[in-house]
Write a protein that holds these residues in place. Structure first.
Motif, short mmCIF file in Angstrom:
data_model
loop_
_atom_site.label_atom_id
_atom_site.label_comp_id
_atom_site.label_asym_id
_atom_site.label_seq_id
_atom_site.Cartn_x
_atom_site.Cartn_y
_atom_site.Cartn_z
N TYR A 40 -41.21 53.52 41.02
CA TYR A 40 -40.59 52.40 40.30
C TYR A 40 -39.99 52.92 39.02
N PHE A 41 -38.81 52.43 38.71
CA PHE A 41 -38.13 52.78 37.46
C PHE A 41 -37.94 51.50 36.66
N LYS A 42 -38.24 51.57 35.37
CA LYS A 42 -37.93 50.47 34.46
C LYS A 42 -36.78 50.96 33.60
N ILE A 43 -35.66 50.26 33.67
CA ILE A 43 -34.47 50.66 32.92
C ILE A 43 -34.21 49.61 31.85
N GLU A 44 -34.33 50.02 30.61
CA GLU A 44 -34.21 49.11 29.46
C GLU A 44 -32.75 48.82 29.13
N LYS A 45 -32.53 47.61 28.64
CA LYS A 45 -31.22 47.15 28.13
C LYS A 45 -30.13 47.19 29.20
N GLU A 46 -30.51 46.89 30.45
CA GLU A 46 -29.54 46.82 31.54
C GLU A 46 -29.75 45.53 32.31
N ASP A 47 -28.78 45.18 33.15
CA ASP A 47 -28.86 43.92 33.90
C ASP A 47 -28.41 44.14 35.34
N HIS A 48 -27.99 43.07 35.99
CA HIS A 48 -27.62 43.13 37.40
C HIS A 48 -26.44 44.06 37.67
N THR A 49 -25.58 44.27 36.71
CA THR A 49 -24.41 45.12 36.91
C THR A 49 -24.84 46.53 37.32
N LEU A 50 -25.67 47.15 36.51
CA LEU A 50 -26.13 48.51 36.82
C LEU A 50 -27.15 48.48 37.94
N GLY A 51 -28.01 47.48 37.98
CA GLY A 51 -29.03 47.39 39.02
C GLY A 51 -28.43 47.37 40.41
N HIS A 52 -27.43 46.52 40.60
CA HIS A 52 -26.81 46.42 41.92
C HIS A 52 -26.02 47.68 42.26
N LEU A 53 -25.39 48.27 41.29
CA LEU A 53 -24.61 49.49 41.52
C LEU A 53 -25.51 50.62 42.01
N ILE A 54 -26.62 50.85 41.33
CA ILE A 54 -27.55 51.91 41.73
C ILE A 54 -28.20 51.58 43.07
N HIS A 55 -28.63 50.33 43.22
CA HIS A 55 -29.29 49.88 44.45
C HIS A 55 -28.39 50.10 45.67
N SER A 56 -27.14 49.68 45.59
CA SER A 56 -26.24 49.80 46.74
C SER A 56 -25.92 51.26 47.05
N LYS A 57 -25.84 52.08 46.01
CA LYS A 57 -25.59 53.51 46.22
C LYS A 57 -26.81 54.19 46.85
N LEU A 58 -28.01 53.78 46.45
CA LEU A 58 -29.23 54.34 47.03
C LEU A 58 -29.34 54.02 48.52
N LEU A 59 -28.92 52.82 48.91
CA LEU A 59 -29.01 52.43 50.32
C LEU A 59 -28.11 53.28 51.21
N LYS A 60 -27.12 53.92 50.65
CA LYS A 60 -26.23 54.79 51.42
C LYS A 60 -26.80 56.19 51.61
N GLU A 61 -27.84 56.52 50.85
CA GLU A 61 -28.49 57.82 50.98
C GLU A 61 -29.32 57.86 52.26
N LYS A 62 -29.20 58.94 53.03
CA LYS A 62 -29.90 59.00 54.32
C LYS A 62 -31.41 59.15 54.18
N ASN A 63 -31.90 59.66 53.07
CA ASN A 63 -33.34 59.86 52.89
C ASN A 63 -34.03 58.69 52.19
N VAL A 64 -33.28 57.65 51.84
CA VAL A 64 -33.86 56.48 51.18
C VAL A 64 -34.12 55.41 52.24
N ILE A 65 -35.38 55.00 52.35
CA ILE A 65 -35.78 53.99 53.32
C ILE A 65 -35.59 52.58 52.74
N PHE A 66 -35.93 52.43 51.47
CA PHE A 66 -35.83 51.12 50.83
C PHE A 66 -35.40 51.30 49.38
N SER A 67 -34.58 50.37 48.93
CA SER A 67 -34.20 50.30 47.53
C SER A 67 -34.07 48.83 47.16
#
Length: 113
Positions: A40-67
């Motif tokens: 788990y990562f806690k990222i301070e002073k950020e919102d849905h903009t960065l959260g969704h961007l990282i989340h969607s990019k992680l889902l494209k990684e072949k070794n990531v099962i869940f994000s």
């Protein structure tokens, strides 16, 4: 009504959502005690903009099962990001890889301007 400059208001200070105090780390990692492939990562002073961007990019990684990510409350200025990998990469390595990829993509966009 006309509000005076010194009159009290319940409006939150906009700087609270943007400025990171010196006592606070931007990113904090929490390892899951039961599953070594989960973190788990806690990222301070950020919102849905960065959260969704990282989340969607992680889902494209072949070794990531869940994000997944969440912002607990609109008045709390941080997000939680959960990453589960297949064990070939650690959650930290997957997170680092995605951040590097995003940096390259944004650098390319900047160069095109």
């Amino acid at each position: 009504k006309i509000f005076k400059k010194n009159q009290m208001s319940n409006t939150p200070n906009i700087l609270e959502s943007l400025v990171l105090p010196e006592t606070l780390q931007k990113i904090t990692f929490y390892k899951d005690e039961k599953n070594t492939n989960c973190g788990y990562f806690k990222i301070e002073k950020e919102d849905h903009t960065l959260g969704h961007l990282i989340h969607s990019k992680l889902l494209k990684e072949k070794n990531v099962i869940f994000s997944g990510y969440k912002r607990p409350h609109p008045l709390e200025h941080f997000i939680y990001l959960k990453i589960v990998t297949d064990g070939f990469f650690s959650p930290k390595e997957a997170f680092d890889s995605v951040l590097k990829d995003l940096y390259i993509e944004f650098s390319y966009l900047e160069d095109c301007i």
